[in-house]
Write a protein that holds these residues in place. Structure first.
Motif, PDB file in Angstrom:
ATOM      1  N   ALA A 194       0.868  -1.188   0.000  1.00 36.66           N
ATOM      2  CA  ALA A 194       0.000   0.000   0.000  1.00 36.66           C
ATOM      3  C   ALA A 194       0.900   1.232   0.000  1.00 36.66           C
ATOM      4  O   ALA A 194       1.904   1.271   0.711  1.00 36.66           O
ATOM      5  N   ILE A 195       0.551   2.209  -0.823  1.00 34.60           N
ATOM      6  CA  ILE A 195       1.363   3.425  -0.900  1.00 34.60           C
ATOM      7  C   ILE A 195       0.458   4.653  -0.824  1.00 34.60           C
ATOM      8  O   ILE A 195      -0.598   4.697  -1.467  1.00 34.60           O
ATOM      9  N   VAL A 196       0.813   5.595   0.024  1.00 32.83           N
ATOM     10  CA  VAL A 196       0.039   6.825   0.220  1.00 32.83           C
ATOM     11  C   VAL A 196       0.824   7.981  -0.374  1.00 32.83           C
ATOM     12  O   VAL A 196       1.981   8.215   0.007  1.00 32.83           O
ATOM     13  N   LEU A 197       0.211   8.708  -1.314  1.00 36.48           N
ATOM     14  CA  LEU A 197       0.865   9.823  -1.995  1.00 36.48           C
ATOM     15  C   LEU A 197       0.281  11.155  -1.543  1.00 36.48           C
ATOM     16  O   LEU A 197      -0.930  11.313  -1.477  1.00 36.48           O
ATOM     17  N   ASP A 198       1.155  12.096  -1.216  1.00 34.43           N
ATOM     18  CA  ASP A 198       0.720  13.476  -1.028  1.00 34.43           C
ATOM     19  C   ASP A 198       0.437  14.035  -2.426  1.00 34.43           C
ATOM     20  O   ASP A 198       0.977  13.530  -3.414  1.00 34.43           O
ATOM     21  N   LYS A 199      -0.411  15.060  -2.522  1.00 31.95           N
ATOM     22  CA  LYS A 199      -0.715  15.630  -3.849  1.00 31.95           C
ATOM     23  C   LYS A 199       0.282  16.704  -4.246  1.00 31.95           C
ATOM     24  O   LYS A 199       1.049  16.549  -5.188  1.00 31.95           O
ATOM     25  N   THR A 200       0.285  17.810  -3.492  1.00 32.55           N
ATOM     26  CA  THR A 200       1.053  18.987  -3.884  1.00 32.55           C
ATOM     27  C   THR A 200       2.548  18.757  -3.738  1.00 32.55           C
ATOM     28  O   THR A 200       3.036  18.428  -2.662  1.00 32.55           O
ATOM     29  N   GLY A 201       3.280  18.902  -4.842  1.00 32.82           N
ATOM     30  CA  GLY A 201       4.719  18.725  -4.816  1.00 32.82           C
ATOM     31  C   GLY A 201       5.145  17.283  -5.001  1.00 32.82           C
ATOM     32  O   GLY A 201       6.324  16.999  -5.178  1.00 32.82           O
ATOM     33  N   THR A 202       4.183  16.377  -4.950  1.00 36.58           N
ATOM     34  CA  THR A 202       4.485  14.949  -5.125  1.00 36.58           C
ATOM     35  C   THR A 202       3.887  14.467  -6.445  1.00 36.58           C
ATOM     36  O   THR A 202       4.612  14.117  -7.370  1.00 36.58           O
ATOM     37  N   ILE A 203       2.555  14.475  -6.508  1.00 28.58           N
ATOM     38  CA  ILE A 203       1.888  14.153  -7.786  1.00 28.58           C
ATOM     39  C   ILE A 203       1.938  15.371  -8.704  1.00 28.58           C
ATOM     40  O   ILE A 203       2.138  15.261  -9.909  1.00 28.58           O
ATOM     41  N   THR A 204       1.749  16.561  -8.113  1.00 25.38           N
ATOM     42  CA  THR A 204       1.799  17.807  -8.891  1.00 25.38           C
ATOM     43  C   THR A 204       3.152  18.487  -8.691  1.00 25.38           C
ATOM     44  O   THR A 204       3.952  18.080  -7.852  1.00 25.38           O
ATOM     45  N   ALA A 205       3.397  19.543  -9.464  1.00 23.96           N
ATOM     46  CA  ALA A 205       4.689  20.232  -9.412  1.00 23.96           C
ATOM     47  C   ALA A 205       4.862  21.039  -8.135  1.00 23.96           C
ATOM     48  O   ALA A 205       5.980  21.363  -7.742  1.00 23.96           O
ATOM     49  N   GLY A 206       3.750  21.411  -7.480  1.00 20.08           N
ATOM     50  CA  GLY A 206       3.839  22.166  -6.226  1.00 20.08           C
ATOM     51  C   GLY A 206       4.024  23.655  -6.421  1.00 20.08           C
ATOM     52  O   GLY A 206       4.367  24.374  -5.487  1.00 20.08           O
ATOM     53  N   LYS A 207       3.773  24.138  -7.646  1.00 18.14           N
ATOM     54  CA  LYS A 207       3.953  25.563  -7.924  1.00 18.14           C
ATOM     55  C   LYS A 207       2.863  26.015  -8.900  1.00 18.14           C
ATOM     56  O   LYS A 207       2.760  25.479 -10.009  1.00 18.14           O
ATOM     57  N   PRO A 208       2.041  27.019  -8.519  1.00 19.92           N
ATOM     58  CA  PRO A 208       0.984  27.481  -9.420  1.00 19.92           C
ATOM     59  C   PRO A 208       1.575  28.111 -10.683  1.00 19.92           C
ATOM     60  O   PRO A 208       2.513  28.912 -10.607  1.00 19.92           O
ATOM     61  N   VAL A 209       1.044  27.714 -11.826  1.00 20.25           N
ATOM     62  CA  VAL A 209       1.481  28.293 -13.108  1.00 20.25           C
ATOM     63  C   VAL A 209       0.255  28.584 -13.962  1.00 20.25           C
ATOM     64  O   VAL A 209      -0.818  28.002 -13.766  1.00 20.25           O
ATOM     65  N   VAL A 210       0.409  29.503 -14.910  1.00 20.37           N
ATOM     66  CA  VAL A 210      -0.666  29.800 -15.859  1.00 20.37           C
ATOM     67  C   VAL A 210      -0.740  28.651 -16.851  1.00 20.37           C
ATOM     68  O   VAL A 210       0.248  28.321 -17.508  1.00 20.37           O
ATOM     69  N   THR A 211      -1.899  28.023 -16.931  1.00 26.13           N
ATOM     70  CA  THR A 211      -2.066  26.873 -17.829  1.00 26.13           C
ATOM     71  C   THR A 211      -2.816  27.230 -19.113  1.00 26.13           C
ATOM     72  O   THR A 211      -2.575  26.623 -20.153  1.00 26.13           O
ATOM     73  N   ASP A 212      -3.728  28.211 -19.023  1.00 27.23           N
ATOM     74  CA  ASP A 212      -4.550  28.578 -20.192  1.00 27.23           C
ATOM     75  C   ASP A 212      -4.843  30.071 -20.164  1.00 27.23           C
ATOM     76  O   ASP A 212      -4.983  30.677 -19.087  1.00 27.23           O
ATOM     77  N   THR A 213      -4.985  30.656 -21.333  1.00 30.06           N
ATOM     78  CA  THR A 213      -5.448  32.052 -21.448  1.00 30.06           C
ATOM     79  C   THR A 213      -6.368  32.148 -22.667  1.00 30.06           C
ATOM     80  O   THR A 213      -6.207  31.403 -23.635  1.00 30.06           O
ATOM     81  N   LEU A 214      -7.328  33.053 -22.589  1.00 24.26           N
ATOM     82  CA  LEU A 214      -8.201  33.325 -23.735  1.00 24.26           C
ATOM     83  C   LEU A 214      -8.560  34.809 -23.730  1.00 24.26           C
ATOM     84  O   LEU A 214      -9.045  35.338 -22.722  1.00 24.26           O
ATOM     85  N   TRP A 215      -8.249  35.468 -24.858  1.00 23.32           N
ATOM     86  CA  TRP A 215      -8.533  36.905 -24.974  1.00 23.32           C
ATOM     87  C   TRP A 215      -9.782  37.129 -25.814  1.00 23.32           C
ATOM     88  O   TRP A 215     -10.081  36.353 -26.733  1.00 23.32           O
ATOM     89  N   LYS A 216     -10.486  38.200 -25.486  1.00 23.17           N
ATOM     90  CA  LYS A 216     -11.662  38.624 -26.267  1.00 23.17           C
ATOM     91  C   LYS A 216     -11.192  38.926 -27.690  1.00 23.17           C
ATOM     92  O   LYS A 216     -10.137  39.549 -27.900  1.00 23.17           O
ATOM     93  N   ALA A 217     -11.959  38.484 -28.679  1.00 22.97           N
ATOM     94  CA  ALA A 217     -11.550  38.606 -30.082  1.00 22.97           C
ATOM     95  C   ALA A 217     -11.173  40.038 -30.450  1.00 22.97           C
ATOM     96  O   ALA A 217     -10.151  40.282 -31.106  1.00 22.97           O
TER      97      ALA A 217
END
Length: 744
Positions: free
Chosen positions: A426-449
Motif C-alpha cells: 500500500a502506498i500513500v501519496l501526497d498531492k502537492t509537490g508529489t503528484i503535482t509540481a507544487g507551484k501554481p502556473v498559468v495553464t490557459d489564457t483566452l482573450w476577447k476577439a
C-alpha cells in the motif's frame, strides 16, 4: 516526551551503548522485569526506549541504574536529551572512524607478511606486535560486548568475532613462542595473526557504516524545533516588547511583522496579511489572514503585519503536536531485529559446542598426538566458522544496492527501507509537490476577439498591475507574462481590493484584475466564449482570473498546480506491482478529485491535516499492510515517520527529506517503482549471500572437526581453513556486485 494514562506515565528515553539488536533485547528485557514498569519497547534504529511505568513505584533514575548495571546507559536529562544523544552519537562515530583507520593501517602489513612473506625472519614477531593493538585496543569493543552478552547468558556476532579472533590470536602466540612443540611432533607451527586482524577490520567497517546512519536520526526533530522562533514581540501597554517565545501566555497580543515566523497558535485581532501555511496544509499558495482568522506556530508571514491573540502556547501548539507525533512514530516502531544477529544467537553456541565436541572426541579417541589433533580441530572449527561471510552477507548487498540507487537518482538513507521495500503493498501519496509540481502556473489564457490586436499593450498593463499585487497567484501571472516578453507600462494609480483583486489606471483608462467571482459580483460584461472557457477550467479545479477594462472582461486566465508528466505512469506501474495507491491532500475536494482522476487514483481524501495522514497510515498498518508514504512537505513529516517506508521528493522540505528513508533527487514519481524493484533485487541478493555463507559453514565445519579422518586420514589444516574463509567472503562480495549491472 511524556504522556499520562490514568496513574501510569509513558516516556521515551534515549539509550546509549547499544551495538546490535541483541543489545536492544537485553535493555528491553531488563527494564520489563523492573518493578513498576508495565511495558518497555526498545527502538534500536532511533536508539531509544519507550516505557510505560507507575511513578509511585519507580522513576527514571532507578531505570538508569538498572541499565547501567548491564553496561548501557539512559539519558534522563529531559531538557537536552535529544541534543545530548546527538552529541554522543557524533562523538562515537568519530571515535570509531579513528579506530577503524588506525586498525586498517596496522592490518595492511600484517596481511602482506602473512600471505607473501610468512617465512621471513622475525615475521611472526612483527605480526604479533602489529595485531595486538588491532584486537585489544582498536577492536576492544568486540571483546567487551561479548563479555556483556556472556554475563547474561546470550551470544551475538560480537561473541563469535571475539572467540574466533581471540583463539586464533592465542594459538598464534603459542606457536610463535613455542615452535618446537609442533616441530617435535612433525607438524609446522602455523600462525593466524593476519586472519584475526583482517576479520576485526572488516567488521569495524560494517559498524562504521551503521553508526553513520544512526548519527543522523535526530536531524528531522532538530529542524522541526528550529521552526519555532526564539523571541516574540508582545504588546505591553500599547508598545511591542521583545520576550522569549517560552514566556508567551494565552491571551497575550502578539505583533508579527513581514517575513517573521508566527510563534504560537492564535486568532488575528488587527491587520491583514498572507501567511505561508505549507508546513500544515502542504499547499503552495499563501493564505489570506484577516480579523478572526486562526494562525499557527511555525508558519511564515509573507507581506504586511498584523496582531493576533495567543490561544495555544508551548506544547499545545499544532507545531509542537507535529514534533511530538514524529517522535512517537519514530519511537513506536518495532526494534530492528537484524537477521544476522538473530542467526548468530543460535549459530554461535552451536559452533562453540562443535569445537569443544571435536576436541573431546579426539582426546577420547586416543591415538598418536590425540591432544594435538584435538586442539588443531578445535581451532580450525572456530577459524572456519568466523563470521566474515555471514557478517558481509547483508552489508555488501546493501552497500551495492544503495550505490545503484544513487546512480538512478534514488538516495537511500537507511538500510531498513531498502530491506523492507519489497514487502510494500500500500502506498500513500501526497498531492502537492508529489503528484503535482507544487507551484501554481498559468495553464490557459483566452482573450476577447476584439482585444487581440492590442494584446501586447494590454499584457504590459496587466504585468505592471500584477507586479504590485501582494496576492500569491500574482507571481504565476508575472512569470507567464515575462516569458511572453511583455513590457510593463507606467500606471497612474493602483488599489488593492481586499478579497477580490486589484484596480489600476493606465493614463485615464481603468483596469481590473481579480477573481471570476469579482467579475460576476460587479456585473461585468463577459463574452460567451470567455464564459465557456472559464466554466470548463473551473470544473477542472483551476483558479480563473479575469482581466477587465472598465466593465468589459478582456481576458480570462487559468492558474493551476500542474500534474507532473510521469505521475500517471508511476501510478499505473505501482498498480501493476500489486500495490494499492491512495492520495491524501490538504487541498479542497474539487481539486483533489480532478487530480486523482487525471492520474488514475480511485482512493483519495481532501482537506487532510498532518495528523489525518499519519492516522490513515496507522490504520492501514493495523490491517497488516506494509505502507510506503510519499511526500515533500513539513505537513507530511508525521506520516513519513509513521510509515514502514518513507519516501521524500528531492525538491521538498529538508524536514521531509530528513524524516524519510529514501529521497528522489528528480522528484519524479516514476522513480518509486524503480526503488521498490531495487529493494526486491537487493533482498534477493542478501538471501543468496546468507544461503552460500551457511552452505560453506555446513560443509566446512564438519571437515574442520575431522569427520573424514577415520575414512581417508584427511584433516583440514587451519591455514587452508583461513583461505576457505576468505574465499567464502569473496563469493559473497561477488554475488552482491552483480546488482551493479542489473537494469531497473
Amino acid at each position: 516526551m511524556e504522556t499520562a494514562t490514568k496513574s501510569l506515565i509513558s516516556k521515551t528515553i534515549p539509550v546509549t551503548g547499544m551495538s546490535c539488536a541483541a543489545c536492544a533485547v537485553s535493555v528491553e528485557s531488563m527494564l520489563a522485569a523492573t518493578e513498576g514498569i508495565r511495558e518497555a519497547g526498545v527502538n534500536f534504529a532511533t536508539q531509544s526506549v519507550r516505557v510505560l511505568f507507575d511513578p509511585s513505584k519507580t522513576n527514571t533514575s532507578a531505570m538508569q541504574q538498572v541499565i547501567r548495571s548491564i553496561g548501557y546507559d539512559l539519558i534522563i536529562d529531559e531538557e537536552n536529551a535529544t541534543e545530548k544523544q546527538a552529541e554522543l552519537q557524533a562523538s562515537a562515530y568519530k571515535q570509531l572512524q579513528r579506530k577503524t583507520i588506525a586498525a586498517a593501517l596496522l592490518t595492511l602489513p600484517v596481511a602482506v607478511i602473512g600471505m607473501f612473506f610468512m617465512d621471513m625472519q622475525y615475521g611472526n614477531y612483527i605480526m604479533w606486535a602489529l595485531t595486538t593493538p588491532v584486537l585489544f585496543v582498536f577492536g576492544s569493543s568486540f571483546y567487551i560486548n561479548a563479555w556483556k552478552q556472556a554475563r547474561m547468558g546470550k551470544a551475538n556476532m560480537d561473541t563469535l568475532v571475539a572467540l574466533s579472533t581471540g583463539i586464533a590470536y592465542l594459538f598464534s602466540v603459542f606457536n610463535t613462542l613455542n615452535p618446537g612443540f609442533w616441530h617435535s611432533r612433525g607438524l609446522h607451527p602455523h600462525v593466524y595473526f593476519e586472519a584475526a586482524a583482517v576479520v576485526i577490520v572488516f567488521i569495524m567497517v560494517g559498524k562504521l557504516l551503521e553508526q553513520r546512519a544512526k548519527s543522523n536520526t535526530s536531524a528531522a526533530i532538530k529542524k522541526l524545533i528550529g521552526l519555532q522562533p526564539k523571541t516574540v514581540w508582545v504588546i505591553k501597554d500599547g508598545e511591542p516588547v521583545e520576550l522569549l517565545a517560552a514566556q508567551v501566555q494565552p491571551g497575550d497580543i502578539i505583533l508579527v511583522r513581514s517575513g517573521e515566523k508566527i510563534p504560537v497558535d492564535g486568532v488575528v485581532e488587527e491587520g491583514e496579511s498572507y501567511v505561508d501555511e505549507s508546513m500544515i496544509s502542504g499547499e503552495p499558495v499563501a493564505v489570506h489572514k484577516t480579523k478572526g482568522v486562526p494562525v499557527f506556530a511555525g508558519t511564515i508571514n509573507q507581506k504586511g503585519s498584523f496582531r493576533f491573540r495567543a490561544d495555544k502556547v508551548g506544547s499545545e501548539t499544532m507545531l509542537a503536536n507535529i514534533i511530538r507525533m514524529v517522535q512517537e512514530a519514530q519511537g513506536s516502531k518495532a526494534p530492528v531485529q537484524k537477521l544476522v544477529d538473530k542467526i548468530a544467537g543460535i549459530f554461535v553456541p552451536v559452533v562453540i559446542g562443535i569445537a569443544i565436541l571435536a576436541f573431546l572426541v579426539w582426546v577420547l579417541a586416543g591415538g598418536n598426538n590425540a591432544v594435538t589433533h584435538g586442539l588443531l580441530a578445535m581451532v580450525t572449527v572456530l577459524v572456519i566458522a568466523c563470521p566474515c561471510a555471514l557478517g558481509l552477507a547483508t552489508p555488501t548487498a546493501i552497500m551495492v544496492g544503495v550505490g545503484k540507487g544513487a546512480e538512478q537518482g534514488i538516495l537511500i538513507r537507511d538500510a531498513e527501507s531498502l530491506e523492507l521495500g519489497h514487502k510494500v503493498n500500500a502506498i500513500v501519496l501526497d498531492k502537492t509537490g508529489t503528484i503535482t509540481a507544487g507551484k501554481p502556473v498559468v495553464t490557459d489564457t483566452l482573450w476577447k476577439a476584439s482585444a487581440r490586436h492590442l494584446q501586447s499593450e494590454l499584457e504590459g498593463i496587466l504585468l505592471a498591475a500584477e507586479q504590485q499585487s501582494e496576492h500569491p497567484l500574482a507571481t504565476a501571472v508575472v512569470q507567464y507574462l515575462k516569458e511572453r516578453n511583455a513590457v510593463p507600462v507606467k500606471l497612474s494609480s493602483f488599489e488593492s481590493i481586499t478579497g477580490k483583486g486589484i484596480s489600476v489606471k493606465a493614463g485615464n483608462i481603468g483596469y481590473k484584475a481579480g477573481s471570476y467571482k469579482m467579475a460576476l459580483e460587479d456585473k461585468m460584461n463577459i463574452p460567451a466564449d470567455l464564459q465557456e472557457a472559464a466554466g470548463k477550467w473551473a470544473a477542472a479545479a483551476k483558479t480563473v482570473i479575469c482581466f477587465a477594462q472598465d466593465n468589459e472582461v478582456l481576458a480570462v486566465i487559468a492558474i493551476a498546480d500542474e500534474v507532473k508528466p510521469g505521475s500517471a505512469k508511476a501510478v499505473e506501474a505501482l498498480k501493476k506491482m500489486g500495490i494499492d495507491v491512495y492520495m491524501f491532500t490538504g487541498d479542497n475536494q474539487q481539486t483533489a478529485a480532478a487530480v486523482a482522476a487525471q492520474v488514475g487514483i480511485q482512493h483519495f481524501k481532501a482537506e487532510a491535516l498532518p495528523a489525518d495522514k499519519a492516522a490513515f497510515v496507522k490504520s492501514l498498518q493495523d490491517q497488516g499492510r506494509i505502507v510506503a508514504m510519499v511526500g515533500d512537505g513539513i505537513n507530511d513529516s508525521q506520516a513519513l515517520a509513521q510509515a514502514d517506508i518513507s519516501i521524500a521528493m528531492g525538491k521538498g522540505s529538508d524536514i521531509a527529506i530528513d524524516t524519510a528513508g529514501m529521497s528522489l533527487i528528480s522528484s519524479d514519481l516514476q522513480q518509486i517503482p524503480k526503488a521498490l524493484a531495487l529493494s526486491r533485487s537487493t533482498v534477493r541478493a542478501i538471501r543468496q549471500n546468507l544461503f552460500w555463507a551457511f552452505i560453506y559453514n555446513l560443509i566446512g565445519i564438519p571437515l574442520a572437526a575431522g569427520v573424514l579422518y577415520p575414512v581417508n586420514g584427511f584433516l583440514l589444516n587451519p591455514m587452508i581453513a583461513g583461505a576457505a574463509m576468505a574465499l567464502s567472503s569473496v563469493s559473497v562480495i561477488g554475488n552482491s556486485l552483480r546488482l551493479k549491472w542489473k537494469k531497473f
